[in-house]
Design an enzyme around this catalytic site. Structure first.
Site, short mmCIF file in Angstrom:
data_model
loop_
_atom_site.label_atom_id
_atom_site.label_comp_id
_atom_site.label_asym_id
_atom_site.label_seq_id
_atom_site.Cartn_x
_atom_site.Cartn_y
_atom_site.Cartn_z
N ASP A 1 -15.70 2.32 6.83
CA ASP A 1 -14.63 3.24 6.44
C ASP A 1 -15.11 4.21 5.36
O ASP A 1 -14.72 5.38 5.36
CB ASP A 1 -13.40 2.48 5.95
CG ASP A 1 -12.30 3.44 5.52
OD1 ASP A 1 -11.85 4.22 6.39
OD2 ASP A 1 -11.91 3.46 4.34
N SER B 1 -8.07 3.31 8.99
CA SER B 1 -8.74 3.29 7.69
C SER B 1 -7.97 2.40 6.70
O SER B 1 -8.54 1.50 6.07
CB SER B 1 -8.83 4.73 7.16
OG SER B 1 -9.15 4.78 5.81
N HIS C 1 0.85 -1.18 0.00
CA HIS C 1 0.00 0.00 0.00
C HIS C 1 0.89 1.24 0.00
O HIS C 1 1.86 1.32 0.76
CB HIS C 1 -0.90 0.02 1.25
CG HIS C 1 -1.74 1.26 1.31
ND1 HIS C 1 -2.95 1.36 0.66
CD2 HIS C 1 -1.52 2.46 1.90
CE1 HIS C 1 -3.45 2.57 0.86
NE2 HIS C 1 -2.60 3.27 1.60
N ARG D 1 -14.79 12.49 7.15
CA ARG D 1 -13.49 13.11 7.48
C ARG D 1 -13.08 14.11 6.40
O ARG D 1 -12.53 15.17 6.70
CB ARG D 1 -12.42 12.02 7.62
CG ARG D 1 -12.57 11.20 8.89
CD ARG D 1 -11.71 9.94 8.82
NE ARG D 1 -10.32 10.25 8.60
CZ ARG D 1 -9.45 9.41 8.02
NH1 ARG D 1 -9.84 8.23 7.60
NH2 ARG D 1 -8.20 9.78 7.86
N LYS E 1 -8.87 -2.14 5.82
CA LYS E 1 -9.14 -2.68 4.48
C LYS E 1 -8.10 -3.74 4.10
O LYS E 1 -8.43 -4.76 3.51
CB LYS E 1 -9.16 -1.53 3.46
CG LYS E 1 -10.40 -0.64 3.62
CD LYS E 1 -10.36 0.60 2.74
CE LYS E 1 -9.44 1.65 3.27
NZ LYS E 1 -9.50 2.96 2.67
N1 URA Z 1 -6.13 6.36 2.55
C1 URA Z 1 -7.12 5.71 3.20
O1 URA Z 1 -7.59 4.66 2.75
N2 URA Z 1 -7.56 6.23 4.36
C2 URA Z 1 -7.07 7.36 4.89
O2 URA Z 1 -7.51 7.76 5.95
C3 URA Z 1 -6.04 8.05 4.20
C4 URA Z 1 -5.59 7.52 3.02
#
Ligand code: URA
Length: 427
Positions: free
Chosen positions: A164, A186, A85, A171, A190
């Site tokens: 999320d 967050s 990621h 947010r 995932k």
């Molecule tokens: N990417 C995400 O999936 N969540 C965040 O809070 C920031 C970047």
């Protein structure tokens, strides 16, 4: 489950108290059901923004996010699973190269990706510039492709950590994105729900990243590594510099073309080196002893890329869209390139049409920027610094206005900053 008062939970966090497991589970569950209003969750998010979450609270918060949806079962594949990621950077096309590269070494790479919003591009937007390619796969299709090809890059299904999506949208409009516990829960909810056994995190830091300082990047990386590890996902993070754009191409089809150059053993050295560094960590995490550089150079990784694109309906041989309107930005004087501002370049590519302002906006496949110089290069007056691409004159002039001044010229030799800054491991 016993009932709580949203106001009590908000005031407790506002006043610096730790929330217990039941309160967190109730609040997130009630929010998903619509029993806690957006304004109440916004207030709690702001309280977390200022007062943070302790390590146990963060673990529970993340667990509840995972439990809000399904968990993919990737057990039983013949290859070990490992994912990557990136927190997002300008010209960051690494996933397009890394997933097939690591698969060509024997691992399975389940890359569930997103679309771009703001000045950093999204991996799905880039791949969608390939005619026929589709981002949406069922869980069974994804599993079959992982077994057969070894790499899949597709849209994260609606079922993974669905709370999320609601929290992130909130947010975004309440100034609470830049909170380390909220970002880490967050991202990691995932990734954990996706079912990968190992994960490398590329945490970008600098002008073109949303984390600007090494201290914050270190804190974010350490928090995510610890969340992954405590959920049984072998996790390592690398902090990498995002002051100047990665490679030369910034924009969807332009980046696919550059990624293919690297997959064929060429391309810009910074892109190749960063990809190889991440690949080596991923392979080490799953105990595979192969040399990824050899897989780039002998065409093996490119073959897996072609198979990955074809498996999702894309034609790897199709010509990619080229934007009709072009312009070149020239150096106003002689000098040494002191900096190429990644943020400026990212915003310019976005205004040229490569990115979107709202998540429902379309993106242009052919728009973007080619960066023709890098920090430390000597340029002469009149030499091209950037080539700009857009679908119409209006976008072209907006991109041009933004990028003027993105290159600073001077007389001093420029500081050559390494891309790889730090590696963060568990414990
Ligand atoms: N990417 C995400 O999936 N969540 C965040 O809070 C920031 C970047």
């Amino acid at each position: 489950m016993s009932s709580f008062s949203a106001v009590d939970i908000i005031t407790a966090k506002r006043d610096g108290a730790a929330l217990n497991d039941e309160a967190i589970a109730w609040m997130l569950g009630a929010y998903v059901k619509g029993e806690v209003a957006d304004e109440q969750m916004s207030a709690l998010l702001m309280a977390i923004f200022f007062n943070g979450l302790g390590s146990h609270e963060l673990l529970t918060w993340t667990d509840c996010m995972i439990a809000s949806g399904e968990r993919l079962n990737l057990k039983g594949l013949s290859r070990p699973t490992v994912d990557k990621h990136s927190t997002g950077g300008v010209g960051d096309k690494i996933s397009l190269i890394l997933a097939p590269l690591v698969a060509s070494c024997g691992a399975a790479v389940p890359q569930l990706s997103g679309r771009g919003l703001g000045h950093t591009g999204g991996t799905l937007d880039k791949l969608e510039s390939i005619p026929g390619w589709r981002a949406l796969l069922s869980n069974d299709e994804m599993r079959d492709q992982l077994e057969g090809v070894g790499a899949v890059i597709c849209a994260a299904g609606q079922g993974l950590a669905p709370v999320d999506r609601k929290l992130y949208a909130l947010r975004d409009v309440t100034g609470t994105v830049e909170s380390i516990p909220l970002i880490s829960s967050s991202i990691m909810s995932k990734k954990i729900a996706e079912g990968t056994k190992a994960l490398v995190l590329d945490v970008k830091v600098g002008r073109g990243a949303f984390i600007k300082t090494i201290e914050r990047a270190r804190e974010l990386a350490t928090t995510m590594v610890s969340l992954g590890t405590s959920h049984g996902v072998a996790t390592v993070a690398q902090l990498t510099s995002m002051n100047q754009p990665l490679g030369r191409a910034v924009g969807n089809a332009l980046e696919v073309t550059e990624a293919v150059e690297v997959l064929q053993g060429g391309g810009p050295l910074d892109v190749r080196d960063l990809t190889l560094g991440l690949a080596r960590i991923m392979l080490e995490l799953v105990g595979i002893n192969e040399d990824p550089a050899a897989m780039l150079d002998d065409g093996s990784a490119y073959e897996v890329y072609r198979a990955m694109i074809k498996a999702q309906g894309g034609d790897p041989d199709a010509a990619l869209e080229v934007a009709r309107f072009r312009d070149v930005v020239l150096a106003p004087q002689d000098g040494i390139v002191q900096s190429v501002d990644a943020l400026n370049v990212g915003i310019a590519a976005w205004r040229l049409g490569a990115g979107r302002a709202r998540k429902e906006d379309p993106v242009s496949a052919g728009a973007g920027v080619m960066c023709l110089v890098r920090e430390g290069d000597y340029v002469e007056a009149g030499q091209p610094l950037f080539e700009l691409f857009a679908d119409d004159d209006d976008h072209l002039s907006r991109g041009r206005e933004t990028i003027i001044g993105a290159v600073k010229l001077g007389e001093e030799p420029a500081r050559q900053e390494p891309i790889l800054l730090e590696k963060i491991t568990a414990g």
